[in-house]
Design a protein around this motif. Sequence first.
Motif: not given
Length: 88
Positions: A35-41
């Motif tokens: 998980l990185l910033a702006n990953h899909e929920p």
Amino acid sequence: MADALTVDIVAPDGKVWSGAASRVIAPSVEGEIGLLANHEPILSVLRAGTVRVTSGTDALEFPVTGGFVSFDHNTITIVADAVSTDED
């Protein structure tokens, strides 16, 4: 890159760790999730394994026995069945 994620790791006995991070890798039942910033929920069940958090220059590891991980709006919440820490 500046830390862009807010991370909370909790277990039944309370909060284990909370802070900012640039990356989290969690052991899902379907395989590891990065998980990185702006990953899909996402909402996923965790299997036993190690949650790895990159916070600044620190690489933190939290062995978990299971639980779930939730990601939305750059906030990650990990609710673990149990977490092993250095203090255990």
